[in-house]
Structure formats: C-alpha cells, structure tokens
Design an enzyme around this catalytic site. Structure first.
Site, PDB file in Angstrom:
ATOM      1  N   ARG A 124       0.828  -1.207   0.000  1.00  0.00           N
ATOM      2  CA  ARG A 124       0.000   0.000   0.000  1.00  0.00           C
ATOM      3  C   ARG A 124       0.865   1.261   0.000  1.00  0.00           C
ATOM      4  O   ARG A 124       0.456   2.308  -0.492  1.00  0.00           O
ATOM      5  CB  ARG A 124      -0.920  -0.018   1.225  1.00  0.00           C
ATOM      6  CG  ARG A 124      -1.953   1.088   1.241  1.00  0.00           C
ATOM      7  CD  ARG A 124      -3.006   0.842   2.304  1.00  0.00           C
ATOM      8  NE  ARG A 124      -2.427   0.658   3.622  1.00  0.00           N
ATOM      9  CZ  ARG A 124      -3.120   0.279   4.693  1.00  0.00           C
ATOM     10  NH1 ARG A 124      -4.402   0.018   4.584  1.00  0.00           N
ATOM     11  NH2 ARG A 124      -2.537   0.155   5.860  1.00  0.00           N
ATOM     12  N   VAL A 141      -9.808   1.283  -3.671  1.00  0.00           N
ATOM     13  CA  VAL A 141      -9.136   0.011  -3.388  1.00  0.00           C
ATOM     14  C   VAL A 141      -8.298   0.092  -2.120  1.00  0.00           C
ATOM     15  O   VAL A 141      -7.882   1.166  -1.690  1.00  0.00           O
ATOM     16  CB  VAL A 141      -8.240  -0.421  -4.574  1.00  0.00           C
ATOM     17  CG1 VAL A 141      -9.068  -0.616  -5.813  1.00  0.00           C
ATOM     18  CG2 VAL A 141      -7.120   0.578  -4.819  1.00  0.00           C
ATOM     19  N   GLU A 142      -8.039  -1.073  -1.539  1.00  0.00           N
ATOM     20  CA  GLU A 142      -7.233  -1.238  -0.331  1.00  0.00           C
ATOM     21  C   GLU A 142      -7.737  -0.362   0.822  1.00  0.00           C
ATOM     22  O   GLU A 142      -6.977   0.263   1.546  1.00  0.00           O
ATOM     23  CB  GLU A 142      -5.759  -0.960  -0.624  1.00  0.00           C
ATOM     24  CG  GLU A 142      -5.156  -1.980  -1.587  1.00  0.00           C
ATOM     25  CD  GLU A 142      -3.650  -1.891  -1.659  1.00  0.00           C
ATOM     26  OE1 GLU A 142      -3.038  -1.250  -0.795  1.00  0.00           O
ATOM     27  OE2 GLU A 142      -3.088  -2.474  -2.595  1.00  0.00           O
ATOM     28  N   GLY A 143      -9.042  -0.296   0.955  1.00  0.00           N
ATOM     29  CA  GLY A 143      -9.649   0.474   2.033  1.00  0.00           C
ATOM     30  C   GLY A 143     -10.146   1.814   1.540  1.00  0.00           C
ATOM     31  O   GLY A 143      -9.360   2.649   1.109  1.00  0.00           O
TER      32      GLY A 143
END
Length: 813
Positions: A381, A503-505
């Site tokens: 991330r 994406v990714e939270g």
C-alpha cells in the site's frame, strides 16, 4: 517576599525542567540542591517557611522516586481507572495494531521531533541494475503502450505486451534473485509503476498487483521451502499469473465478517484417498488479475469440527494458494471498473478440496492469515497507489502547464489568467509534496520498516490529492479534457480516479478510523505500553510496566504543556534545529504544532478514552494533522536532499504553507468540536495562546509557482522526473512538449501579428501570416516562427471526433 521570590524561581526552574524533559531523579536532585542552598543562605530568618518547603518536597518526591511506594499509593488506583477506560479490542483489531513498525510518524506524538534523525536518513537512490531496467525494458514497454487502443478498442493489453511483461520479469520485481526474480528495492518498484502509469494505467495496475499484496509477497515471508522453490521462480518468469482474493460481498474492510470458510477433513486428491485437507466454499469480488489468473491466493475462516488437528474447532483466518484449474473453482468473468481495461473480476468455489500443503506456510500458519495480510499490506500500500497518484500529478504538471502556455484565449495564454494560475499552483504544489512523501516512504521501506500507519497516510493523502490535481487539470483543459480519444491527455486519469481511492480500504474509512485509531495506539510513546500492561494485569510484571509507562506519560504531558505554551507564544522562533535555509522556519513551526498535537491528543485520550475511535469526525481531524505533519516533514527532507535548489523554493514554500495552514485548522477543528468544553479550553490555552496564526499560500507565491510550469526549466524537470517522455508527436504529451518551445519562441511575433490583425481584413491565422509577409510587415524568419507555432498549437488544441459508426460498433461490443 524572599519566600515568594524563591517560589517564583522554583516555578521557573520547574518549567525549564519539564520543557527540557529532565529525568525525575535528576530533577529531584536539582530541587534538593536548591532547597539546600536556600536553607544555608536564609536560615534561621525564614525557618518555618523552609520547613514547609522541605515537607512538601518530601511528600511529593518520596513516592515519585520510589516505585514500590509509588505503585501502592498512586499507580494501582490509576491502573483500575485506566482498565475501565480502555476500549475492548477484538482479535482482528489487535493483530492490525501489532502489525508493522513505527517510524517517523511517531515523532509527532512526542511533541519534540528529532530533525537530525530525519536529515540523517539516506536520500532516495537506485542501483545500476535498477536504473538500467528503467532506461531499458520499462522505456521499451512504454513505447508499446497505446491506452486508447487498450481501453476503448481491445479492453485488454495486447498479446505482445503481455508477453513482454512476462519475459522481462515485470511480475518478479520483488522476488529474490535466487528464485530468478529481479530483487528490486521499493524505490525501483515505485519508479517502474510510476513511469508505466504515466502512459497507461492498465499496464501499471497489471504490473503492480503481482508485486504488491499477493502470493509472491506472502510466499517470500511465510511460505514453506517447497512452496517458495516451486512457485516463486514460476511467478518471476510469468509462468503463473497471480491474484489474491480477500474482498467479498459481505466483507470488505471488516475481515471478521468474512463468510468464506474451509472445513478440515479427509478426501480424495490426485488419485489418493484419505488425504488430510480442507474443503472450501467462498465467494469473492473486485479481484484484480482474477479473470486471467492461474494461481489464486485465498483468505477464509478455517474450522476443524472433527478435531483432526486438535480440540480447537474455530481456527481463524487462514490463507491458501490454489491453481485456478482446480475442480470447483469458478473464475474468468470480469467487472467493468469505470471502463478501465485492467483485468478485474469475481471468483468463487463450492466444496473445493485442497490438501494441507496448499495452505500458505503449511499447518504452521493456520489461523494467522489476518496478521500475515496486515503485515504485508503496509508494504504494498505504501508503494503502488502512491506511485499511481504521483504519476497523475507529474503528468498534469508537465502536460497541463505546457497546455496552459500553448492555449490562448483573448490573445493571452490561459496560464496567465489568475483563475487558471490558482489551479496551476495547486497542481504544482500538490505534486511536489506528493512526490516527496512517496520517496520518503520508500526510504523507510528500503530500510526494513513496515510502517502500517505511514502506508495508510500516503494511500489516503496521495489519492485524495491526486483527485484534486486531476480535477484542476480537467478545469484547465476544459472541452479537450472531456472529449475522450487518442489526443486526450487527462480524460483517462479522470475516469479512473475513484478506483485508486476505493481500493485497499475506502478513503473515508482510512481517514476516520485507521490513521489516528492505529496511530494513537502504536505511535504514542506510552499508550501501547499501558494497554499491554493492562492486558497483563494479573502479574507483577504488568503492574511494573504500567507504572513506568504511566509516569513517563505524565512527564510527557507536562512537558508538552510547557512546550506548547512557549512555542505558541514565540511561534517557535527560538527552537534550535539542525535544518537550515528556507526550510528552517517550516521545521520550527512543525515542531510547535507537534507539541500542540501531542497535548491535545493526550487530553482527548484522557477525557474520552475508548470513545475517541467512535467519534470519527474528531478522529478524522486528528488523522489530518498527523498526515500533514508527515507530508510536510517529507517535503522538507526532499528540499534538503536535493541541495536546497533556489528554483524550487516557491514549491517548498507553497507546499509547506498550505500544509501548515491545514494542520492548524485540523487542530482548531478538534478543539471547536470537542465534547468536553472545559478540557478544550484548557488545551487551547496551552496550544494557541495567541490564537491562530497560519495563513494559506499567498497569491504572489502562487504566481511564482505557476511560472515554473509555463516554460522549460530545471525546476520543471525535477518536478516531473520519472514519467515517460516521448518526442513522438503522435502522443498527446509529445505534441504538447513539441509545441511549448515553438510557441514561446514565436511569442514576440505573435504579439506583432495580433497588433497587425487590427488593421487587416478578418482572416484565419495562417492567412494573416501570409498576408503580412506579402506586405513586408513580417520577415521570412518571423513568418517561419509564426507558421511553426501556429501549426503546433493547432495540433495541441485539436479534439478527437469519430464517425457515427464508431459508436454503434462500440455499443455492439
């Protein structure tokens, strides 16, 4: 009077002691020496007063300096109160809190950042092999990419691009050389993704996913030797295309709600009976590379109802690697994420039997899946999404800045209009600080850090700033930005904005829950120690640990009261720091806000306890302040690492002044909305004794920043370094780059033509050039400059159009 004078002197000494964070035992010795000197010089004239002072000192100092007495009289009572205030922590929350490491972001919680530590960190760098890869295969791949063709005609990368990516090991950048990978640094990984993203987000996403959170990353850190030796070389060579399936219809950010499950059982596998394994059922979606993956990483909850592994039934979240040709695996369908062409889709399976050897790490890592994911998520991330964001910013700086000089309205380049200038200044300033944060984070990752909070900061802040930059660029481009086609420089980036943010939270969750919620616990010098001590409440060791942490916390609180007041009254002008030049003043002000943040944060934790994490607006403002401190620190480091170039001073100043203003507003927002008004008044008195002082960047500064985008310069080249440049005028950026020097060279002639046009019959620009040349009003050289600039400008401002059949065919696809 004498006693009063000594009391004032004692208070002054106490203020210096807490400001400088002198240890308690040494402080006690100072007080003993002072009282001794007072006794010697004044006795017996003020004997009774001295006796009172000695008694007061003894009553206070004795328990503070003798831990057993301190624990009996003070700590045990506070311990019980703290245990009630501490919120319950679920297993998944604890694993997330314990994941990763604490890095520079923790300095903001101390109230006294160690700037020497920041400046001592290495500057970003690449190895010769990494530089050769960027200058060779990455450049070659960029020349092969046509995003219009990929997105609107193929809906996928061409076969030759897939083959090139695989053969040059783009999927193996993080894999060690002993497994036939490239073993690149985080810096190189980011540079590759950023350069690819500057010409094709589809290619960038395709390359970044296997090198981010996925089978390779997990295998490298948790896989068995057999799994590593078999899969890592195949992944590096592109013989396997990986994906990782975590998100499902019922569980996105809340992993504990994951309904996907596996049951330990015995079954038939590969022709063998009575094989110990897992029977899986799952449903996942939003899985990048899923439709074309040959190797599926899967997260699920494992159960052992028959006790084949032991008496425990619920085994927790576990990870597995499954070849996608395994019977029962349903995969291949695609989502359509805002018309983006990268492969993304759902997958599922029902009663899919796999052997225990397919669990990542084998039986040893059963139940540790969530910890494995959150530990490795912080790394990916912090690399991939910031690289995409910075690529968008650099493209906007390079392309939109030049476009604003080339494009004219009212006979003036649009970049000269003050309204456009505001947008261009934001584009440049935001990009400068985004790239600084990206590179600073990579320094930490390459040093072995796994900063979970930092990765959340850069993911949230850089994708949000990318949104602002691309929106501003779209405003400058106007109609040419909204008409999609091969000539459009900004439209593809605008379309895909929400993807990176989601994406990714999702960013709302990242800001309101994760950054400060995790940061306050892990980054605070004492809070995590206190929480761990409470968890170990039944042991003497836990009580001793809590005692040490508690009184360290009290000392920190008192110190930040003293520091916050003094730095607030003086605006930190007397803070002595190892930072020089233009950046020094910004580092001083960040030091002042660090003390303010630390004090306000402690007041919030003391009065609200675990309720802070439920007050998402308050938590979000704290997250903003923490994030801005990190970004501003990174910006200062970038300026220092690059040798304090004078040309870049406007960029440094704009970025820092904007962030300091926003940082102050975030802290003021916390205080204004704090539910305990008495606590807010107390904190405000020590942090903003003279009110707010920060101001946003001035118009003059914005003008200085904008000038850097409107013409070629070393500062412009530094700002946009790392993206793909091509002299090919068939590309959108290539046409703009070709036009900029031609238009600048012809500006004097253009002004002359504009003046002459007032006395000529209205005609097109090319006709005017020929007419004035024939009349002898222009020289041949001037006419050539004007023709060249006019043709280049027309090429830049042209907008794609299509035959009606194009849209019919597109709808039929």
């Amino acid at each position: 009077m004498i006693i009063a004078s000594y009391i004032l002197l004692a208070l002054a000494i106490a203020w210096v002691v807490v400001y400088q964070r002198i240890p308690l035992w040494f402080t006690s010795l100072i007080v003993v020496a002072a009282l001794g000197a007072l006794t010697y010089s004044s006795y017996p004239a003020v004997g009774s007063g001295l006796i009172v002072l000695w008694v007061v000192f003894a009553v206070v100092a004795a328990p503070l300096n003798f831990p057993p007495l301190r624990r009996a009289l003070i700590t045990n009572t506070v311990f019980n109160v703290f245990r009630k205030l501490m919120p319950p922590v679920s297993d998944t929350e604890r694993e997330a809190l314990e994941a990763g490491t604490v890095w520079w972001e923790a300095e903001f919680f101390t109230g006294q950042p160690h700037w020497k530590r920041l400046l001592a960190m290495p500057a970003p760098s690449l190895s010769p092999d990494e530089r050769a890869f960027l200058d060779g295969p990455v450049e070659d791949l960029c020349r092969m990419l046509d995003e219009w063709n990929i997105v609107h005609e193929r809906g996928d990368l061409p076969p030759e691009v897939w083959a090139f990516i695989k053969s040059h090991k783009f999927f193996g950048m993080i894999i060690p050389k002993k497994y036939d990978g490239l073993e690149f640094s985080a810096q190189a990984h980011s540079e590759v993704v950023m350069k690819l993203a500057s010409c094709s987000s589809t290619a960038a996403v395709t390359v970044m996913v296997p090198n981010s959170l996925g089978p390779a990353e997990l295998l490298m850190h948790y896989g068995t030797d057999e799994q590593k030796n078999y899969y890592l070389p195949r992944l590096a060579r592109g013989e396997e295309i990986p994906c990782f399936a975590l998100t499902g219809p019922e569980a996105g950010s809340d992993a504990s709600a994951m309904p996907d499950y596996g049951v330990v059982c015995r079954g038939t596998f590969d022709g063998k009976d009575d094989v110990l394994g897992v029977r899986l059922t799952w449903e996942k979606r939003y899985i990048t590379l899923g439709p074309v993956a040959t190797l599926l990483g899967l997260a699920f909850k494992l159960y052992d109802p028959d006790g084949l592994l032991g008496p425990q039934v619920e085994r927790g979240i576990t990870l597995a690697l499954i070849p996608t040709d395994t019977p029962g695996v349903e995969i291949g369908r695609r989502h359509n994420p805002l018309n983006a062409a990268f492969q993304n889709g759902p997958n599922s399976g029902k009663d899919v039997f796999i052997p225990m050897e397919w669990l990542i790490g084998g039986p040893k890592y059963i139940g540790q899946g969530w910890r494995m994911l959150v530990e490795r998520l912080a790394v990916g991330r912090g690399i991939s999404l910031p690289a995409l964001s910075v690529a968008s910013g650099k493209m906007a700086c390079r392309g939109t800045g030049a476009y604003a000089r080339v494009r004219k309205q009212f006979k003036v380049p649009v970049g000269r209009f003050e309204g456009v200038e505001e947008a261009l200044a934001r584009i440049a300033g935001e990009t400068y600080l985004m790239d600084a944060a990206r590179q600073f984070t990579l320094v930490g990752l390459d040093a072995g850090e796994q900063p979970a909070v930092v990765s959340a900061i850069v993911k949230y802040q850089l994708t949000e700033r990318m949104r602002r930059v691309v929106n501003d660029a779209m405003d400058v481009h106007g109609g040419s930005g909204i008409c999609l086609g091969p000539r459009n420089l900004i439209g593809f980036g605008y379309q895909s904005l929400p993807i990176s943010i989601t994406v990714e939270g999702a960013n709302i969750l990242t800001r309101s829950l994760i950054i400060y919620g995790q940061g306050a616990v892990r980054c605070h010098p004492y809070l995590w120690q206190e929480m761990q001590a409470v968890a170990d409440a039944d042991t003497a060791r836990g009580r001793r640990q809590f005692d040490r942490a508690l009184f360290g916390h009290v000392g920190l609180f008192l110190s930040n009261m003293a520091r916050g007041l003094w730095l607030g009254l003086t605006s930190a002008r007397f803070a002595f720091l190892p930072v020089g030049g233009r950046a020094r003043r910004y580092a001083q002000r960040l030091t002042r806000y660090s003390a303010s943040f630390a004090l306000i944060s402690d007041v919030a934790l003391l009065t609200l306890g675990g309720a802070v994490k439920r007050m998402e607006k308050i938590s979000g403002r704290f997250a903003d302040a923490l994030s801005l401190f990190y970004l501003a620190s990174a910006t200062i480091k970038r300026f220092e690492d690059q040798g304090r170039p004078a040309e870049d001073e406007p960029l440094l100043a704009w970025a820092c002044e904007d962030m300091l203003y926003r940082l102050e507003q975030a802290l003021v927002g916390v205080l204004r909305n704090f539910p305990n008004r008495a606590a807010a008044f107390f904190a405000c008195a020590f942090t903003f004794p003279l009110g707010t002082r920060a101001r946003p960047p001035s118009d003059r500064l914005g003008h200085d920043v904008t000038r850097l985008l409107l013409e070629p310069s070393a500062a412009r080249d530094r700002l946009t370094a790392g993206i793909f440049f091509s002299s090919d005028t068939s590309s959108a950026l290539g046409r703009i780059e070709d036009a900029l020097p031609k238009v600048i060279a012809a500006e004097a002639v253009e002004r002359k033509l504009d003046h002459l046009a007032e006395s000529q019959v209205a005609m097109a620009r090319d006709g005017l050039i020929e007419s004035t040349l024939a009349q002898g009003l222009l020289t041949a050289a001037e006419a050539d400059l004007a023709r060249t600039a006019h043709a280049a400008r027309r090429a830049v401002i042209a907008v794609d159009d299509f035959a009606p059949q194009h849209f019919g065919a597109a709808r039929l696809k």
